[in-house]
Design an enzyme around this catalytic site. Structure first.
Site, PDB file in Angstrom:
ATOM      1  N   ASP A  42       0.855  -1.180   0.000  1.00 64.31           N
ATOM      2  CA  ASP A  42       0.000   0.000   0.000  1.00 64.31           C
ATOM      3  C   ASP A  42       0.895   1.235   0.000  1.00 64.31           C
ATOM      4  O   ASP A  42       1.800   1.345   0.825  1.00 64.31           O
ATOM      5  CB  ASP A  42      -0.894  -0.026   1.247  1.00 64.31           C
ATOM      6  CG  ASP A  42      -2.088   0.903   1.086  1.00 64.31           C
ATOM      7  OD1 ASP A  42      -2.399   1.294  -0.053  1.00 64.31           O
ATOM      8  OD2 ASP A  42      -2.708   1.228   2.113  1.00 64.31           O
TER       9      ASP A  42
ATOM     10  N   HIS B 181      -3.938  13.976   0.887  1.00 65.25           N
ATOM     11  CA  HIS B 181      -4.047  13.099   2.064  1.00 65.25           C
ATOM     12  C   HIS B 181      -2.796  13.200   2.935  1.00 65.25           C
ATOM     13  O   HIS B 181      -2.886  13.433   4.143  1.00 65.25           O
ATOM     14  CB  HIS B 181      -4.270  11.658   1.618  1.00 65.25           C
ATOM     15  CG  HIS B 181      -4.164  10.654   2.723  1.00 65.25           C
ATOM     16  ND1 HIS B 181      -5.092  10.574   3.748  1.00 65.25           N
ATOM     17  CD2 HIS B 181      -3.230   9.705   2.992  1.00 65.25           C
ATOM     18  CE1 HIS B 181      -4.737   9.614   4.591  1.00 65.25           C
ATOM     19  NE2 HIS B 181      -3.611   9.068   4.154  1.00 65.25           N
TER      20      HIS B 181
ATOM     21  N   GLU C 284     -10.458   3.693   4.248  1.00 66.29           N
ATOM     22  CA  GLU C 284      -9.562   4.434   3.365  1.00 66.29           C
ATOM     23  C   GLU C 284      -9.971   4.163   1.923  1.00 66.29           C
ATOM     24  O   GLU C 284     -10.043   3.010   1.494  1.00 66.29           O
ATOM     25  CB  GLU C 284      -8.097   4.023   3.582  1.00 66.29           C
ATOM     26  CG  GLU C 284      -7.556   4.472   4.932  1.00 66.29           C
ATOM     27  CD  GLU C 284      -6.033   4.347   5.059  1.00 66.29           C
ATOM     28  OE1 GLU C 284      -5.443   3.557   4.301  1.00 66.29           O
ATOM     29  OE2 GLU C 284      -5.454   5.051   5.915  1.00 66.29           O
TER      30      GLU C 284
ATOM     31  N   GLU D 224      -9.251   3.886  -1.757  1.00 63.95           N
ATOM     32  CA  GLU D 224      -8.035   3.644  -2.534  1.00 63.95           C
ATOM     33  C   GLU D 224      -8.341   2.925  -3.843  1.00 63.95           C
ATOM     34  O   GLU D 224      -9.375   2.279  -3.989  1.00 63.95           O
ATOM     35  CB  GLU D 224      -7.053   2.767  -1.729  1.00 63.95           C
ATOM     36  CG  GLU D 224      -6.787   3.276  -0.327  1.00 63.95           C
ATOM     37  CD  GLU D 224      -5.564   2.664   0.325  1.00 63.95           C
ATOM     38  OE1 GLU D 224      -4.846   1.897  -0.359  1.00 63.95           O
ATOM     39  OE2 GLU D 224      -5.328   2.962   1.500  1.00 63.95           O
TER      40      GLU D 224
ATOM     41  N   ARG E 162      -7.218   3.537  14.025  1.00 64.38           N
ATOM     42  CA  ARG E 162      -6.254   4.637  14.182  1.00 64.38           C
ATOM     43  C   ARG E 162      -5.592   4.665  15.549  1.00 64.38           C
ATOM     44  O   ARG E 162      -4.443   5.080  15.670  1.00 64.38           O
ATOM     45  CB  ARG E 162      -6.948   5.971  13.916  1.00 64.38           C
ATOM     46  CG  ARG E 162      -7.539   6.112  12.535  1.00 64.38           C
ATOM     47  CD  ARG E 162      -6.502   5.961  11.447  1.00 64.38           C
ATOM     48  NE  ARG E 162      -7.108   6.210  10.121  1.00 64.38           N
ATOM     49  CZ  ARG E 162      -6.469   6.062   8.981  1.00 64.38           C
ATOM     50  NH1 ARG E 162      -5.213   5.619   8.978  1.00 64.38           N
ATOM     51  NH2 ARG E 162      -7.084   6.307   7.847  1.00 64.38           N
TER      52      ARG E 162
ATOM     53  N   GLN F 179      -2.971   1.945  15.415  1.00 62.07           N
ATOM     54  CA  GLN F 179      -1.898   2.370  14.503  1.00 62.07           C
ATOM     55  C   GLN F 179      -1.004   3.427  15.150  1.00 62.07           C
ATOM     56  O   GLN F 179       0.231   3.362  15.040  1.00 62.07           O
ATOM     57  CB  GLN F 179      -2.540   2.904  13.222  1.00 62.07           C
ATOM     58  CG  GLN F 179      -1.553   3.293  12.138  1.00 62.07           C
ATOM     59  CD  GLN F 179      -2.254   3.925  10.928  1.00 62.07           C
ATOM     60  OE1 GLN F 179      -3.481   3.919  10.819  1.00 62.07           O
ATOM     61  NE2 GLN F 179      -1.470   4.460  10.001  1.00 62.07           N
TER      62      GLN F 179
ATOM     63  N   TYR G  85       3.173   2.317  15.563  1.00 64.00           N
ATOM     64  CA  TYR G  85       3.799   2.470  14.235  1.00 64.00           C
ATOM     65  C   TYR G  85       5.253   2.925  14.227  1.00 64.00           C
ATOM     66  O   TYR G  85       5.887   2.915  13.157  1.00 64.00           O
ATOM     67  CB  TYR G  85       2.945   3.379  13.354  1.00 64.00           C
ATOM     68  CG  TYR G  85       3.234   4.854  13.479  1.00 64.00           C
ATOM     69  CD1 TYR G  85       2.730   5.574  14.541  1.00 64.00           C
ATOM     70  CD2 TYR G  85       4.014   5.509  12.534  1.00 64.00           C
ATOM     71  CE1 TYR G  85       2.984   6.921  14.656  1.00 64.00           C
ATOM     72  CE2 TYR G  85       4.274   6.856  12.644  1.00 64.00           C
ATOM     73  CZ  TYR G  85       3.762   7.563  13.711  1.00 64.00           C
ATOM     74  OH  TYR G  85       4.028   8.893  13.821  1.00 64.00           O
TER      75      TYR G  85
ATOM     76  N   THR H 112      -4.691   6.168   0.629  1.00 60.35           N
ATOM     77  CA  THR H 112      -5.918   6.967   0.663  1.00 60.35           C
ATOM     78  C   THR H 112      -5.880   8.074  -0.380  1.00 60.35           C
ATOM     79  O   THR H 112      -4.896   8.803  -0.478  1.00 60.35           O
ATOM     80  CB  THR H 112      -6.075   7.619   2.052  1.00 60.35           C
ATOM     81  OG1 THR H 112      -5.995   6.596   3.026  1.00 60.35           O
ATOM     82  CG2 THR H 112      -7.386   8.363   2.162  1.00 60.35           C
TER      83      THR H 112
ATOM     84  N   GLU I 135      -8.841  12.210   8.322  1.00 57.73           N
ATOM     85  CA  GLU I 135      -8.774  13.546   7.721  1.00 57.73           C
ATOM     86  C   GLU I 135     -10.082  14.311   7.853  1.00 57.73           C
ATOM     87  O   GLU I 135     -10.098  15.474   8.223  1.00 57.73           O
ATOM     88  CB  GLU I 135      -8.555  13.401   6.215  1.00 57.73           C
ATOM     89  CG  GLU I 135      -7.162  13.408   5.739  1.00 57.73           C
ATOM     90  CD  GLU I 135      -7.188  13.211   4.234  1.00 57.73           C
ATOM     91  OE1 GLU I 135      -7.588  14.135   3.503  1.00 57.73           O
ATOM     92  OE2 GLU I 135      -6.823  12.107   3.779  1.00 57.73           O
TER      93      GLU I 135
END
Lengths: 412, 412
Positions: free
Chosen positions: B121, B128, B192, B194, B230, B233, B237, B347, B361
């Site tokens: 990805d 974004h 997201e 995509e 989120r 993450q 991360y 995204t 966002e």
């Protein structure tokens, strides 16, 4: 079976001395000359041909599984313990083996043992993460904030996992240059000394695998060299982690050591403080007391016929996160395990000198060269260098299949 | 073929209006009742059964390939253009089709079209990356330093790529809590928006794929929802990128739109400044003028029978990095492409209001709720919420297969 190879001809003592005796029996895939790849068991410097043993009714297994070009289907089943018991019984009773059931390793091509499904690499050695953290964040806490709370990891590229022995071509990539980014062959090629577990029995989608259940899903372990291009990695890794700096090649051992063979070498892992959350709490002793080493033979040493120099020694028992904790973490969100998933430990380093599992650490990011046995200095890997990873348990009673790779010049 | 379905019965005008007419013809895998999965082509609200068309000698293809439960082998070949031409000829000449060659979509299970090899990805939308950067680094440069020099990306989990329609169970995970880390169902579930390309023809190991060659390796494109947790993450991360915050599920469209169908909608991508290095320089126009949207139907709206609310619109042509650039980058170090590799854009957001491709966002990380059509506020996804991704080109001349997912409560 009229004509056969008596087991005694297999050199039982030699097999035991080699670390590939009847208490080890790792599985792999071999291709005899002019024949198709098939599943096999390593015994000393021989490969026992599973299809031939099944045909001779000496072991029980589904013929379709053992004639496959990868171990996956065989590892997915529940009867691996039976297969192991059959083989040990055969060796103990010195039953003559059909001639087509025994190959000299020198006569066959030993290939990648599994078709890798997902490949995840963790970051579970405290000494490694601490030293790397000090290099990159000299003034901050060397360990990332979450490091003691969960096994940090990332997905690597399954498609470039290769068998030990595969030459490693120096990769090109983008790196920071004096006047902006540059593209070219990496100048900071590195190895990483790691252990990986290979998933056998899959787990159902949506259901986390508990720490206590995780070993049931593991078919065995292999040594792993997660080759790295440090200049590429340093430039690309924010904020999504390494990609091109790692994805060019990951070498693994060709023989999968069953967990059963490691039973005598299970030890508690190091204490964890602060205590981890209950979902990650250890169950059972799953530290593995394996003595690991990295042997480096520079291109110059290869030309001179000099033996490799052991440049690092570490013990896998020092890993802060055990593989059952890693697998429990990996599935905590409902992600399932598939047969052939490869979960590696991350670079394994010990605390002392001479215990750095990669050159990034060993040379302080290239600033402090290693001095090899022939008196030459080594920072990053040069073309022609040969790296060998080794592991033994019980003073050599069990020896994992080594992982070797020679660096080839970049593509011109 | 005596009994047949005249093509006119297939409702040519309806098919064209639906965006799945003779100029589209995406490939997928369907399972008719009581039968095995097989490869198929979507035409309007029908699936044309490829094994049946091959048996009737109406199209040419290897029967073994079209009876497979995934498109991989079919996509790996070089004769996809011929298959497409055969199908278009058939539809244009109104050749009667055998009854077993035509399924109503409502009568079949439409599954995951490909066995995903590696899933990568990227992070290729400037709007974004800029908005996310401002949220997390309000005082610094919002874009990571390397962002304009290479397409940043990471490997995701192939094993949890699922077909559109698969329910998405709220994942559990570890997150930062007031008194240290906590484990529990995510509180910040996100979607997201995509696009992904599916690799057809593989590339040889060790050889970078040039930007100009990359389209030859792409079989087609699908919409992708890279579901994200989120809170998980954000905690995990550093420094290796997202893992558990993403690996629970990635939904993709069930019909792979061939690049040939998008030929009329190719546009230049946005200008790149500073100029990228020669290895990544664009060749040809590979921006794709696809109008994308995210439709959200909250659990409350589902209960009330209200239609979904379009909460974001963006155009794929705004992607800073085109897919040939992404694939060239991905292979720059010698990593090869395998059939079934999925490479998603990251995204996709537009610059203006109402153009944010994820809730992170759109809601400023949950601080500024969206107001839906029914007047309710929405921050993160709640149980029962339904998310649908859509894409059309040429005002609806071609419509990508939608990607829909309903959030299920966490496992208790």
């Amino acid at each position: 079976v009229t004509e056969g190879t008596p087991v005694s001809a297999l050199d039982r003592e030699g097999a035991t001395r080699s670390g590939f005796g009847r208490d080890h029996l790792p599985l792999g895939v071999v291709r005899p000359p002019g024949a198709a790849p098939r599943c096999a068991v390593r015994y000393g410097d021989r490969a026992l041909d599973l299809p031939a043993l099944v045909r001779a009714r000496l072991v029980q297994a589904d013929p379709a599984l053992v004639t496959a070009p990868a171990l996956n289907e065989l590892l997915a089943g529940r009867d691996l313990d039976q297969l192991r018991a059959d083989l040990q019984g055969l060796l103990d009773r010195e039953v003559p083996l059909p001639a087509d059931a025994v190959h000299d390793l020198a006569d066959v091509v030993v290939g990648l043992p599994v078709a890798v499904a997902d490949y995840v690499d963790f970051y579970s050695s405290e000494a490694h993460a601490t030293r790397v953290g000090r290099l990159f964040r000299p003034d901050g806490d060397p360990l990332p904030e979450a490091w003691r709370h969960l096994p940090i990891g990332y997905h690597g590229r399954s498609g470039t996992v290769v068998a030990s022995g595969t030459p490693i071509r120096r990769p090109a990539g983008q790196r920071r240059g004096a006047d902006g980014p540059e593209h070219g062959p990496t100048r900071q090629l590195d190895y990483e000394l790691e252990l990986g577990v290979v998933v056998g029995r899959p787990s159902p989608p949506g259901r986390p695998v508990a720490v206590a259940e995780a070993p049931e899903h593991v078919a065995g372990i292999v040594l792993v060299n997660d080759w790295s291009a440090r200049d590429v990695q340093a430039w690309e890794y924010r904020p999504l982690g390494p990609l091109l700096g790692k994805s060019f090649a990951t070498s693994i051992g060709c023989w999968v050591t069953p967990l059963a063979a490691l039973e005598p070498f299970r030890v508690p892992g190091p204490p964890q403080s602060p205590a981890v959350l209950p979902t990650l709490a250890r169950e059972g002793r799953w530290g593995l007391d394996l003595q690991l080493e990295v042997a480096l033979r520079s291109a110059r040493m290869v030309r001179a016929g000099a033996p490799p120099d052991v440049v690092a020694r570490a013990d896998a028992a020092e890993l802060y996160w055990t593989f059952p904790q890693q697998l429990a973490h990996l599935t905590a969100n409902g992600a399932h395990l598939r047969t052939g998933d490869l979960c590696a430990s991350g670079t394994i380093s010990g605390r002392g000198d001479g215990a750095a599992g990669c050159l990034l650490e060993a040379t302080q990011a290239g600033r402090q060269p290693l001095v090899l046995a022939d008196g030459t200095e080594q920072t990053w890997l040069a073309d022609g260098d040969e790296v060998t990873l080794r592991a033994t348990a019980g003073g050599g009673a069990v020896r994992l299949a080594e992982v070797v790779g020679v660096v080839e010049p970049a593509r011109s």
